[in-house]
Design a protein around this motif. Structure first.
Motif, PDB file in Angstrom:
ATOM      1  N   TYR A 193       0.828  -1.214   0.000  1.00  0.00           N
ATOM      2  CA  TYR A 193       0.000   0.000   0.000  1.00  0.00           C
ATOM      3  C   TYR A 193       0.861   1.262   0.000  1.00  0.00           C
ATOM      4  O   TYR A 193       0.477   2.290  -0.576  1.00  0.00           O
ATOM      5  CB  TYR A 193      -0.957   0.002   1.189  1.00  0.00           C
ATOM      6  CG  TYR A 193      -2.252  -0.723   0.913  1.00  0.00           C
ATOM      7  CD1 TYR A 193      -3.152  -0.242  -0.041  1.00  0.00           C
ATOM      8  CD2 TYR A 193      -2.600  -1.888   1.601  1.00  0.00           C
ATOM      9  CE1 TYR A 193      -4.338  -0.894  -0.307  1.00  0.00           C
ATOM     10  CE2 TYR A 193      -3.786  -2.543   1.343  1.00  0.00           C
ATOM     11  CZ  TYR A 193      -4.654  -2.045   0.389  1.00  0.00           C
ATOM     12  OH  TYR A 193      -5.838  -2.705   0.110  1.00  0.00           O
ATOM     13  N   ILE A 223       1.614   1.776  -3.533  1.00  0.00           N
ATOM     14  CA  ILE A 223       0.398   2.165  -4.258  1.00  0.00           C
ATOM     15  C   ILE A 223       0.088   3.645  -4.026  1.00  0.00           C
ATOM     16  O   ILE A 223      -0.216   4.396  -4.963  1.00  0.00           O
ATOM     17  CB  ILE A 223      -0.785   1.277  -3.815  1.00  0.00           C
ATOM     18  CG1 ILE A 223      -0.590  -0.148  -4.341  1.00  0.00           C
ATOM     19  CG2 ILE A 223      -2.121   1.855  -4.278  1.00  0.00           C
ATOM     20  CD1 ILE A 223      -1.503  -1.184  -3.710  1.00  0.00           C
ATOM     21  N   HIS A 224       0.194   4.078  -2.780  1.00  0.00           N
ATOM     22  CA  HIS A 224      -0.138   5.463  -2.446  1.00  0.00           C
ATOM     23  C   HIS A 224       0.886   6.468  -2.963  1.00  0.00           C
ATOM     24  O   HIS A 224       0.591   7.663  -3.057  1.00  0.00           O
ATOM     25  CB  HIS A 224      -0.292   5.603  -0.924  1.00  0.00           C
ATOM     26  CG  HIS A 224      -1.468   4.851  -0.379  1.00  0.00           C
ATOM     27  ND1 HIS A 224      -1.511   4.333   0.901  1.00  0.00           N
ATOM     28  CD2 HIS A 224      -2.646   4.487  -0.956  1.00  0.00           C
ATOM     29  CE1 HIS A 224      -2.656   3.704   1.087  1.00  0.00           C
ATOM     30  NE2 HIS A 224      -3.357   3.786  -0.024  1.00  0.00           N
ATOM     31  N   LYS A 225       2.065   5.996  -3.323  1.00  0.00           N
ATOM     32  CA  LYS A 225       3.071   6.893  -3.900  1.00  0.00           C
ATOM     33  C   LYS A 225       2.746   7.260  -5.351  1.00  0.00           C
ATOM     34  O   LYS A 225       3.370   8.147  -5.919  1.00  0.00           O
ATOM     35  CB  LYS A 225       4.454   6.245  -3.832  1.00  0.00           C
ATOM     36  CG  LYS A 225       5.059   6.252  -2.431  1.00  0.00           C
ATOM     37  CD  LYS A 225       6.458   5.629  -2.425  1.00  0.00           C
ATOM     38  CE  LYS A 225       7.055   5.661  -1.021  1.00  0.00           C
ATOM     39  NZ  LYS A 225       8.402   5.025  -0.983  1.00  0.00           N
ATOM     40  N   ASP A 226       1.767   6.559  -5.942  1.00  0.00           N
ATOM     41  CA  ASP A 226       1.304   6.887  -7.295  1.00  0.00           C
ATOM     42  C   ASP A 226       2.469   6.880  -8.294  1.00  0.00           C
ATOM     43  O   ASP A 226       2.659   7.819  -9.061  1.00  0.00           O
ATOM     44  CB  ASP A 226       0.611   8.256  -7.272  1.00  0.00           C
ATOM     45  CG  ASP A 226      -0.074   8.585  -8.591  1.00  0.00           C
ATOM     46  OD1 ASP A 226      -0.495   7.649  -9.292  1.00  0.00           O
ATOM     47  OD2 ASP A 226      -0.171   9.792  -8.933  1.00  0.00           O
ATOM     48  N   ARG A 280       0.004   3.461 -13.507  1.00  0.00           N
ATOM     49  CA  ARG A 280       0.569   3.888 -12.230  1.00  0.00           C
ATOM     50  C   ARG A 280       0.160   2.919 -11.115  1.00  0.00           C
ATOM     51  O   ARG A 280      -0.861   2.236 -11.207  1.00  0.00           O
ATOM     52  CB  ARG A 280       0.083   5.301 -11.868  1.00  0.00           C
ATOM     53  CG  ARG A 280       0.226   6.331 -12.993  1.00  0.00           C
ATOM     54  CD  ARG A 280      -0.215   7.701 -12.551  1.00  0.00           C
ATOM     55  NE  ARG A 280       0.778   8.321 -11.690  1.00  0.00           N
ATOM     56  CZ  ARG A 280       1.799   9.061 -12.137  1.00  0.00           C
ATOM     57  NH1 ARG A 280       1.956   9.270 -13.425  1.00  0.00           N
ATOM     58  NH2 ARG A 280       2.658   9.595 -11.294  1.00  0.00           N
ATOM     59  N   THR A 281       0.960   2.901 -10.059  1.00  0.00           N
ATOM     60  CA  THR A 281       0.644   2.007  -8.931  1.00  0.00           C
ATOM     61  C   THR A 281      -0.694   2.365  -8.299  1.00  0.00           C
ATOM     62  O   THR A 281      -1.372   1.498  -7.741  1.00  0.00           O
ATOM     63  CB  THR A 281       1.743   2.067  -7.863  1.00  0.00           C
ATOM     64  OG1 THR A 281       1.914   3.428  -7.417  1.00  0.00           O
ATOM     65  CG2 THR A 281       3.071   1.551  -8.404  1.00  0.00           C
ATOM     66  N   SER A 282      -1.095   3.632  -8.383  1.00  0.00           N
ATOM     67  CA  SER A 282      -2.343   4.078  -7.742  1.00  0.00           C
ATOM     68  C   SER A 282      -3.595   3.519  -8.417  1.00  0.00           C
ATOM     69  O   SER A 282      -4.705   3.718  -7.920  1.00  0.00           O
ATOM     70  CB  SER A 282      -2.415   5.605  -7.731  1.00  0.00           C
ATOM     71  OG  SER A 282      -2.396   6.112  -9.058  1.00  0.00           O
TER      72      SER A 282
END
Length: 302
Positions: free
Chosen positions: A165, A168-171, A229-231
């Motif tokens: 996570y 993920i939150h680092k986008d 993107r991870t986001s």
């Protein structure tokens, strides 16, 4: 070192285009069909084209089709072409789903590589290409021999999930780079599994090219394509680790996880069923056999 070599090679490839050349990109999607973009060769990406259409195209587009070829959203365009965009809500989202699973596995590989710090060695092998309907994405690794008897606990899986996570939150954007085999071999010179994979992939490519992907400072060998993107990940969980019986002398572990994108959120009861399913060992075409003992996480009510 791998990240630095990726950046160096990316800059070298950009230097091959000392002056900006223009290309014409024709949009052939459902909305605004026939729209023509004048873009910069080897610099502009499908995402840049999406920016000219609408915010919806920027947020919803997962992959591009460039002259019929699947294309990462941040992969530069190299010639005049026709383009359309693929989303999770398309009538047939098979390729989009594959890209999502592939990207989730790469995120998990990054987490596993970082999780044990410098205390224990973690050797990444590969992410088996398993269908989304299998119920879990996977990544095979070899852990330090001192961890042969280690059985991950629920707390361990929660910790790995938390680290996922964080990514993920680092986008972070997924970047792609096509390189000669010798460049890839230099990057992965300390991983014999990756070196074998590089040689195999190069031999299968007429030009001896190997495809690499990167998000943040994590680089891996992957045919792609990947999500932008991870986001794009929303619900995500590392669910299981199974010991595999292979011809390798080392003990190979298959870590598994499950995820849903931000565009397809699920009710918590549905999510619980999905994560329970993702704990069962995924076998690709029966080519790998599980030992009698599996290292599964027990279901946790959410």
């Amino acid at each position: 070192m791998r990240n630095e070599l990726f950046t160096k090679e990316k800059e070298r490839q950009l230097s091959l285009y000392p002056r900006i050349e223009k290309i014409e990109v024709k949009y052939v999607g459902r909305s605004h069909p026939g729209t023509l973009f004048v873009m910069n060769k080897a610099l502009s990406t499908p995402y840049n084209c999406a920016m000219h259409l609408s915010e919806w195209h920027c947020k919803k587009s997962v992959l591009a089709l460039v002259d019929g070829e699947l294309w990462d959203m941040y992969r530069p365009l190299t010639k005049s072409c026709e383009i359309q965009f693929l989303t999770f809500k398309d009538e047939n989202p098979e390729e989009v789903n594959k890209a999502y699973w592939r990207s989730c596995a790469m995120i998990m590989a990054c987490v596993l590589k970082q999780a044990f710090k410098d205390e224990y060695s973690v050797t990444l092998i590969r992410a088996p290409e398993v269908p989304v309907i299998s119920g879990a994405f996977c990544y095979d690794i070899v852990l330090d021999s001192r961890l042969d008897g280690w059985k991950p606990t629920e707390d361990n899986f929660r910790s790995l999930t938390k680290e996922a996570y964080n990514l993920i939150h680092k986008d972070l954007p997924f970047e792609t780079l096509h390189v000669e085999a010798k460049v890839a071999l230099e990057m992965f010179q300390h991983n014999r599994y990756k070196m074998d994979s590089i040689e195999q992939k190069a031999s299968q490519n007429p030009e001896g090219i190997v495809k690499l992907h990167r998000f943040g400072d994590f680089v891996d060998i992957s045919e792609g394509p990947h999500i932008p993107r991870t986001s794009f990940c929303f619900q995500y969980e590392v669910t299981a680790a199974h010991s595999l019986q292979t011809s390798q002398s080392e003990s190979v572990r298959r870590f598994q996880g499950v995820s849903l994108p931000i565009h397809l959120k699920a009710h918590h009861t549905v999510w619980r069923r999905l994560r329970e399913r993702a704990q069962r060992l995924i076998i690709e075409d029966g080519s790998l056999e599980a030992k009698d003992e599996s290292l599964e996480a027990k279901a946790v009510s959410t």
